[in-house]
Write an enzyme that holds these catalytic residues in place. Structure first.
Site, PDB file in Angstrom:
ATOM      1  N   GLU A   1       0.905  -1.434  -0.365  1.00  0.00           N
ATOM      2  CA  GLU A   1      -0.194  -0.008   0.062  1.00  0.00           C
ATOM      3  C   GLU A   1       1.146   1.170   0.030  1.00  0.00           C
ATOM      4  OE1 GLU A   1      -3.574  -0.382   0.067  1.00  0.00           O
ATOM      5  OE2 GLU A   1      -3.665  -2.350   0.025  1.00  0.00           O
TER       6      GLU A   1
ATOM      7  N   CYS B   1      -2.050   9.845   2.910  1.00  0.00           N
ATOM      8  CA  CYS B   1      -1.946   8.788   1.603  1.00  0.00           C
ATOM      9  C   CYS B   1      -2.084   9.451   0.448  1.00  0.00           C
ATOM     10  CB  CYS B   1      -1.685   7.653   2.015  1.00  0.00           C
ATOM     11  SG  CYS B   1      -3.487   6.837   2.088  1.00  0.00           S
TER      12      CYS B   1
HETATM   13  P1  NAD Z   1       8.089   4.903   7.402  1.00  0.00           P
HETATM   14  O1  NAD Z   1       8.708   6.425   7.443  1.00  0.00           O
HETATM   15  O2  NAD Z   1       7.141   4.727   9.047  1.00  0.00           O
HETATM   16  O3  NAD Z   1       7.847   3.822   7.081  1.00  0.00           O
HETATM   17  C1  NAD Z   1       6.853   2.755   6.840  1.00  0.00           C
HETATM   18  C2  NAD Z   1       7.479   1.557   7.990  1.00  0.00           C
HETATM   19  O4  NAD Z   1       8.672   1.108   6.945  1.00  0.00           O
HETATM   20  C3  NAD Z   1       7.847   1.616   8.840  1.00  0.00           C
HETATM   21  O5  NAD Z   1       7.185   0.795   9.908  1.00  0.00           O
HETATM   22  C4  NAD Z   1       9.310   1.972   8.875  1.00  0.00           C
HETATM   23  O6  NAD Z   1       9.356   1.113  10.323  1.00  0.00           O
HETATM   24  C5  NAD Z   1       9.233   0.813   8.240  1.00  0.00           C
HETATM   25  N1  NAD Z   1      10.578   1.159   7.334  1.00  0.00           N
HETATM   26  C6  NAD Z   1      11.292   2.183   6.976  1.00  0.00           C
HETATM   27  N2  NAD Z   1      12.791   1.982   6.560  1.00  0.00           N
HETATM   28  C7  NAD Z   1      12.283   0.794   6.065  1.00  0.00           C
HETATM   29  C8  NAD Z   1      13.790   0.152   5.539  1.00  0.00           C
HETATM   30  N3  NAD Z   1      14.909   0.971   4.624  1.00  0.00           N
HETATM   31  N4  NAD Z   1      13.764  -1.151   5.395  1.00  0.00           N
HETATM   32  C9  NAD Z   1      12.456  -1.902   6.081  1.00  0.00           C
HETATM   33  N5  NAD Z   1      11.617  -1.478   6.837  1.00  0.00           N
HETATM   34  C10 NAD Z   1      11.635   0.285   6.407  1.00  0.00           C
HETATM   35  O7  NAD Z   1       6.615   5.547   6.542  1.00  0.00           O
HETATM   36  P2  NAD Z   1       6.392   6.415   4.825  1.00  0.00           P
HETATM   37  O8  NAD Z   1       6.821   5.407   4.636  1.00  0.00           O
HETATM   38  O9  NAD Z   1       7.198   8.082   5.658  1.00  0.00           O
HETATM   39  O10 NAD Z   1       4.916   6.369   4.767  1.00  0.00           O
HETATM   40  C11 NAD Z   1       4.557   7.492   4.370  1.00  0.00           C
HETATM   41  C12 NAD Z   1       4.284   7.129   2.894  1.00  0.00           C
HETATM   42  O11 NAD Z   1       3.672   5.694   3.286  1.00  0.00           O
HETATM   43  C13 NAD Z   1       3.626   7.654   2.348  1.00  0.00           C
HETATM   44  O12 NAD Z   1       4.852   7.408   0.684  1.00  0.00           O
HETATM   45  C14 NAD Z   1       2.681   7.675   1.707  1.00  0.00           C
HETATM   46  O13 NAD Z   1       1.581   8.062   0.813  1.00  0.00           O
HETATM   47  C15 NAD Z   1       2.564   6.099   2.107  1.00  0.00           C
HETATM   48  N6  NAD Z   1       0.957   5.597   1.899  1.00  0.00           N
HETATM   49  C16 NAD Z   1       0.574   4.912   1.825  1.00  0.00           C
HETATM   50  C17 NAD Z   1      -0.808   4.083   2.475  1.00  0.00           C
HETATM   51  C18 NAD Z   1      -1.905   3.791   2.100  1.00  0.00           C
HETATM   52  O14 NAD Z   1      -2.501   2.624   2.474  1.00  0.00           O
HETATM   53  N7  NAD Z   1      -1.465   3.221   0.828  1.00  0.00           N
HETATM   54  C19 NAD Z   1      -1.279   4.660   3.298  1.00  0.00           C
HETATM   55  C20 NAD Z   1      -0.749   5.686   4.803  1.00  0.00           C
HETATM   56  C21 NAD Z   1       1.184   6.086   4.088  1.00  0.00           C
END
Ligand code: NAD
Length: 466
Positions: free
Chosen positions: A220, A254
């Site tokens: 997602e 998102c």
């Molecule tokens: P985040 O930084 O919290 O990362 C998401 C998860 O990935 C966390 O649990 C984090 O610990 C893990 N993570 C981070 N780096 C990692 C790595 N190198 N290796 C393994 N795991 C790792 O959140 P984010 O990515 O900044 O979230 C924002 C993004 O998520 C935006 O692009 C947003 O559009 C997307 N998003 C999508 C949805 C959806 O339902 N499609 C919902 C919310 C957010």
């Protein structure tokens, strides 16, 4: 409980925790519908009995207004789980399907079975909803679950870690806190499905790790969700609905409108209407409004403020680093090749791009990666139909924003760069099931026709019936 503060985040303890959960899955703990029902009921109780604590954590992490925390994190999960409880039997029942003549006499069924041990990795923006809704789907389908909340929303992660351990059967449902090292350790383990919500670069890391074990993934992700406003749109209503969807959670959603492609003829009227909507929602100084949130971290604050120069500020633009506050901001005269038009904004800045026609807007959208959501505002059915049929997006709301994701009958997810796989409602449960095809034969009749030796006569018959 597996939490960092108990120094159980070493690779051995993470591996050990996953192994323990897997052993309990294998022993059949999670299969009975009654077990699943009790865990889902516990989820509802956990949220209701501890709402104040969850709200305080959301306020701490994101300055989330109580009403937003309630609607998008607490109530959203409760209503999804209630729907699962109501349909638990129906969605887990084998379904009879027809059988062709060639396999007669026999009966055919699809028998839903859980996949095994599911890993759910969540981001920080809706830290309760995005962890618990997929976890609930996995539980309802009879899986064991390991949840990994985001370390960025650390207050909420801490509350979840404590309460998940208290409310659920910890033998098959676990929560592991932590950041990149812990998630990397988790991804080294074998799971039967990985459900990841977050950005596309980490999505690629997750998919690569999953490939080693041929583990299926649901991703997602995000992207730049466009809004198209044509000249027939009800401008005041459009502005209000766009303002609501954009500045909810300070744009850290998102499916938030990322940018607006507005018909040049109505651009200035639209910007005036946006201005009016912002004042109506958040008053003259949104920093003092209890209905307006904050940016999650200093890093995200710096990223967002560095993009303010990519256009001219038409509305807002004020920011305060100490408070991680950025005003609801509208940019005009934005260069198409600027950073703000290349990256997902994921914050309270809204670029407005005038276009000459709906077709120009459609071309603009289709030249870019498939977005997670697309919004079109128009009073003309033909225009709406043209936009819907000529563009590709994870989901669409017509004359509104965000709302398609609130309907559990509409699977929510992305396509292409914005992700793969959909959930919510029945889809949340189906995603974590294998619907095993089972064909059962009786032995009373056993026509010899299908067996060798093959004769001309048999071949003739095959040609007739197959
Ligand atoms: P985040 O930084 O919290 O990362 C998401 C998860 O990935 C966390 O649990 C984090 O610990 C893990 N993570 C981070 N780096 C990692 C790595 N190198 N290796 C393994 N795991 C790792 O959140 P984010 O990515 O900044 O979230 C924002 C993004 O998520 C935006 O692009 C947003 O559009 C997307 N998003 C999508 C949805 C959806 O339902 N499609 C919902 C919310 C957010």
């Amino acid at each position: 409980m597996t939490t960092l503060d108990e120094s159980t985040s070493t690779s051995q303890s993470i591996a050990g925790r996953v192994a323990e959960v897997r052993a309990n899955y294998r022993s059949g703990t999670t299969r009975p519908l009654d077990w699943r029902r009790r865990q889902l009921q516990a989820m509802v109780r956990m949220l209701k009995e501890n709402e104040a604590e969850f709200q305080a954590a959301l306020a701490n992490d994101l300055g989330k207004p109580v009403a937003e925390g309630y609607i998008s994190d607490i109530a959203f999960v409760v209503s999804e789980v209630k729907l699962m409880l109501k349909n638990l039997e129906r969605w887990n029942k084998p379904r009879r399907v027809g059988t062709p003549l060639v396999a007669m006499p026999s009966r055919s069924r699809l028998v839903p079975e859980p996949l095994g041990v599911v890993l759910v990795i969540a981001p920080w923006n809706y830290p309760i909803q995005l962890l618990l809704v997929p976890a609930a789907g996995a539980i309802a389908a009879g899986n064991a679950v390991i949840m990994k909340p985001s370390e960025v929303s650390s207050a909420t992660s801490g509350v979840l870690a404590r309460l998940v351990d208290k409310y659920f059967d910890r033998s098959a449902i676990a929560l592991v806190e932590g950041g990149v090292p812990e998630t990397t350790e988790l991804l080294d383990q074998h799971f039967d499905h990985i459900f990841y919500t977050g950005n596309g670069s980490v999505g690629r890391v997750v998919m690569a790790a999953a490939a080693k074990n041929l583990t299926p993934v649901t991703l997602e992700l995000g992207g730049k969700s466009p809004v198209i406003v044509d000249d027939s749109a009800n401008i005041e209503v459009a502005a209000r609905r766009i303002a609501w969807g954009k500045w909810l959670n300070s744009g850290q959603t998102c499916v938030a409108p990322d940018y607006v492609l507005v018909d040049r003829k109505v651009e200035s009227r639209f910007i005036d209407a946006l201005h009016a909507a912002i004042s109506e929602f958040y008053g003259d100084n949104p920093q003092t409004s209890e209905s307006y949130g904050r940016i999650v971290s200093d890093r995200h604050f710096d990223r967002l403020t560095s993009m303010l120069g990519d256009g001219s500020v038409a509305i807002g633009g004020q920011h305060d680093a100490a408070d991680r506050y950025i005003a609801p901001t509208v940019l005009v005269d934005v260069r198409h090749d600027s950073r703000i038009m290349a990256e997902e904004i994921f914050g309270p800045i809204l670029p407005i791009i005038p276009v000459a026609s709906v077709d120009e807007a459609i071309t603009f959208v289709t030249e870019r990666p498939h977005p997670l959501a697309l919004y079109v505002f128009s009073e003309r059915k033909a225009v709406v139909d043209r936009v819907v049929s000529r563009t590709t997006a994870g989901g669409v709301t017509v004359n509104g924003t965000l709302l398609h994701l609130t309907n559990p009958n509409l699977p929510f997810g992305g396509v292409g760069e914005s992700g793969m796989g959909g959930y919510h409602g029945e889809s949340s449960v189906r995603l974590f099931q294998h619907r095993k095809p089972v064909l059962s034969r009786g032995t009373r009749i056993d026509p010899k026709i299908a067996y060798p030796p093959y004769t001309e006569k048999k071949l003739k018959l095959f040609r007739k019936i197959l």
